[in-house]
Scaffold this motif. Structure first.
Motif, PDB file in Angstrom:
ATOM      1  N   ALA A  25      -2.064  -0.570  -5.701  1.00 18.61           N
ATOM      2  CA  ALA A  25      -3.470  -0.678  -5.313  1.00 18.61           C
ATOM      3  C   ALA A  25      -3.750   0.159  -4.065  1.00 18.61           C
ATOM      4  CB  ALA A  25      -3.835  -2.136  -5.066  1.00 18.61           C
ATOM      5  N   ILE A  26      -2.823   0.151  -3.109  1.00 18.57           N
ATOM      6  CA  ILE A  26      -2.997   0.969  -1.909  1.00 18.57           C
ATOM      7  C   ILE A  26      -3.157   2.436  -2.283  1.00 18.57           C
ATOM      8  CG2 ILE A  26      -1.819   1.877   0.143  1.00 18.57           C
ATOM      9  CD1 ILE A  26      -0.589  -0.890   0.512  1.00 18.57           C
ATOM     10  N   ARG A  27      -2.269   2.919  -3.154  1.00 14.87           N
ATOM     11  CA  ARG A  27      -2.329   4.327  -3.546  1.00 14.87           C
ATOM     12  C   ARG A  27      -3.669   4.664  -4.188  1.00 14.87           C
ATOM     13  NH1 ARG A  27       3.299   3.532  -5.162  1.00 14.87           N
ATOM     14  NH2 ARG A  27       2.622   3.169  -7.316  1.00 14.87           N
ATOM     15  N   VAL A  28      -4.145   3.799  -5.064  1.00 10.24           N
ATOM     16  CA  VAL A  28      -5.385   4.077  -5.786  1.00 10.24           C
ATOM     17  C   VAL A  28      -6.594   3.944  -4.863  1.00 10.24           C
ATOM     18  CG1 VAL A  28      -6.841   3.398  -7.733  1.00 10.24           C
ATOM     19  CG2 VAL A  28      -4.353   3.377  -7.982  1.00 10.24           C
ATOM     20  N   VAL A  66      -4.206  -6.823  -0.208  1.00  5.90           N
ATOM     21  CA  VAL A  66      -3.518  -5.650   0.316  1.00  5.90           C
ATOM     22  C   VAL A  66      -3.549  -5.653   1.841  1.00  5.90           C
ATOM     23  CG1 VAL A  66      -3.692  -3.132   0.544  1.00  5.90           C
ATOM     24  CG2 VAL A  66      -3.851  -4.196  -1.725  1.00  5.90           C
ATOM     25  N   ILE A  67      -4.731  -5.957   2.403  1.00  5.48           N
ATOM     26  CA  ILE A  67      -4.875  -6.002   3.852  1.00  5.48           C
ATOM     27  C   ILE A  67      -4.056  -7.152   4.432  1.00  5.48           C
ATOM     28  CG2 ILE A  67      -6.495  -6.273   5.756  1.00  5.48           C
ATOM     29  CD1 ILE A  67      -6.790  -3.640   4.220  1.00  5.48           C
ATOM     30  N   ALA A 103      -0.394   7.246   7.213  1.00  6.10           N
ATOM     31  CA  ALA A 103      -1.330   7.808   6.228  1.00  6.10           C
ATOM     32  C   ALA A 103      -1.970   6.694   5.403  1.00  6.10           C
ATOM     33  CB  ALA A 103      -0.598   8.799   5.326  1.00  6.10           C
ATOM     34  N   HIS A 104      -1.163   5.691   5.012  1.00  5.42           N
ATOM     35  CA  HIS A 104      -1.705   4.573   4.236  1.00  5.42           C
ATOM     36  C   HIS A 104      -2.704   3.772   5.063  1.00  5.42           C
ATOM     37  CE1 HIS A 104       1.650   4.203   0.955  1.00  5.42           C
ATOM     38  NE2 HIS A 104       0.895   5.259   0.817  1.00  5.42           N
ATOM     39  N   GLY A 105      -2.342   3.477   6.305  1.00  2.00           N
ATOM     40  CA  GLY A 105      -3.237   2.697   7.155  1.00  2.00           C
ATOM     41  C   GLY A 105      -4.549   3.410   7.405  1.00  2.00           C
ATOM     42  N   LEU A 106      -4.471   4.695   7.694  1.00  2.00           N
ATOM     43  CA  LEU A 106      -5.687   5.467   7.922  1.00  2.00           C
ATOM     44  C   LEU A 106      -6.512   5.581   6.653  1.00  2.00           C
ATOM     45  CD1 LEU A 106      -4.124   8.319  10.091  1.00  2.00           C
ATOM     46  CD2 LEU A 106      -5.666   6.525  10.907  1.00  2.00           C
ATOM     47  N   ALA A 123     -16.826  -6.293   3.594  1.00  3.39           N
ATOM     48  CA  ALA A 123     -16.362  -5.824   4.899  1.00  3.39           C
ATOM     49  C   ALA A 123     -16.018  -6.994   5.811  1.00  3.39           C
ATOM     50  CB  ALA A 123     -17.426  -4.942   5.540  1.00  3.39           C
ATOM     51  N   ARG A 124     -16.870  -8.036   5.801  1.00  2.00           N
ATOM     52  CA  ARG A 124     -16.593  -9.205   6.644  1.00  2.00           C
ATOM     53  C   ARG A 124     -15.324  -9.921   6.192  1.00  2.00           C
ATOM     54  NH1 ARG A 124     -22.264  -9.708   6.228  1.00  2.00           N
ATOM     55  NH2 ARG A 124     -22.058 -11.241   4.556  1.00  2.00           N
ATOM     56  N   MET A 125     -15.127 -10.014   4.872  1.00  3.86           N
ATOM     57  CA  MET A 125     -13.936 -10.676   4.357  1.00  3.86           C
ATOM     58  C   MET A 125     -12.680  -9.905   4.756  1.00  3.86           C
ATOM     59  SD  MET A 125     -12.907 -11.673   0.416  1.00  3.86           S
ATOM     60  CE  MET A 125     -12.884  -9.974  -0.157  1.00  3.86           C
ATOM     61  N   ILE A 126     -12.724  -8.569   4.636  1.00  6.35           N
ATOM     62  CA  ILE A 126     -11.567  -7.754   4.991  1.00  6.35           C
ATOM     63  C   ILE A 126     -11.302  -7.840   6.489  1.00  6.35           C
ATOM     64  CG2 ILE A 126     -10.618  -5.428   5.030  1.00  6.35           C
ATOM     65  CD1 ILE A 126     -10.798  -6.697   2.252  1.00  6.35           C
ATOM     66  N   HIS A 127     -12.368  -7.873   7.273  1.00  2.00           N
ATOM     67  CA  HIS A 127     -12.192  -8.008   8.731  1.00  2.00           C
ATOM     68  C   HIS A 127     -11.484  -9.322   9.058  1.00  2.00           C
ATOM     69  CE1 HIS A 127     -12.926  -7.840  13.007  1.00  2.00           C
ATOM     70  NE2 HIS A 127     -13.508  -9.025  12.957  1.00  2.00           N
ATOM     71  N   GLN A 128     -11.890 -10.403   8.396  1.00  2.00           N
ATOM     72  CA  GLN A 128     -11.262 -11.700   8.646  1.00  2.00           C
ATOM     73  C   GLN A 128      -9.804 -11.703   8.220  1.00  2.00           C
ATOM     74  OE1 GLN A 128     -12.402 -14.340  10.346  1.00  2.00           O
ATOM     75  NE2 GLN A 128     -14.175 -13.075  10.819  1.00  2.00           N
ATOM     76  N   GLN A 129      -9.510 -11.074   7.081  1.00  2.00           N
ATOM     77  CA  GLN A 129      -8.138 -11.021   6.587  1.00  2.00           C
ATOM     78  C   GLN A 129      -7.274 -10.074   7.412  1.00  2.00           C
ATOM     79  OE1 GLN A 129      -6.904 -13.073   4.452  1.00  2.00           O
ATOM     80  NE2 GLN A 129      -7.600 -12.774   2.373  1.00  2.00           N
TER      81      GLN A 129
END
Length: 207
Positions: A25-28, A66-67, A103-106, A123-129
């Protein structure tokens, strides 16, 4: 956002396969952004698309997983036994910078920022995670150090935010713009040490 997810009621895939799904999933996501299709992620991971929905429920939740996995890898460094405060923070600094500036993180950062205006709930959910979760864990760690007298008493939430900003901050901005030349003469290890030492001096215990 991702299509509606069917109820999660099937047997879990094993942890290795789940990790492989997240890696795929990260790669895609890095390649296609959040518009990446679940079909492509499933093909990359070598699983059926229905397996993705059974396990993660939706593309939103897969992205969040993933996050979360990335953040767990970072914050677990604070639980390593036998490390004093400085050693624990140096270990945290090393892994945090490896994740945030890779590279993955960026790539994941770019993918999320690009979609945040269209998908504010995501975005809010990803920020919390992600960032908020890492800050909360680090703040608890620093709060315990303050209670033990290893750091000057202060606001542990602010201290955690300050350290995380020092560890990535401007350097991540530079890399996000594709400017890869490093204007400093410090090695990566020297940077980690300098940042942690500066942070500890700022929160030193004064008599």
């Amino acid at each position: 956002m991702g299509r509606s997810a069917p109820p999660i009621h099937t047997r879990d895939i094993n942890s290795d396969k789940r990790d492989n799904v997240c890696i795929a999933a990260i790669r895609v996501f890095i390649e296609d952004g959040y518009s990446a299709s679940m079909d492509k992620i499933a093909a990359e991971a070598g699983v059926a698309k229905q397996t993705l929905y059974n396990q993660f429920g939706s593309k939103d939740r897969l992205f969040a997983e993933v996050i979360r996995q990335s953040i767990d890898t970072i914050t677990l460094t604070l639980e390593e036994p036998g490390l004093d405060l400085r050693a624990a923070l140096l270990r945290f600094a090393k892994v945090f910078r490896e994740r945030a500036l890779s590279a993955h993180g960026l790539g994941l950062h770019r993918a999320l920022i690009a979609e945040a205006p269209r998908f504010p709930k995501l975005a809010r959910m990803i920020h919390q995670q992600g960032a908020a979760s890492a800050q909360a864990t680090l703040a608890k760690f620093l709060g315990r150090a303050m209670e033990a007298g290893d750091l000057a008493t202060g606001d542990p939430q602010f201290a955690a935010e300050l350290l995380m900003s020092m560890l990535a901050g401007f350097e991540r901005v530079r890399l996000l713009y594709g400017v890869k030349n490093d204007p400093t003469s410090l090695s990566e290890a020297e940077k980690q040490i300098a940042i942690v030492n500066c942070f500890l001096r700022g929160f030193a215990c004064y008599p």
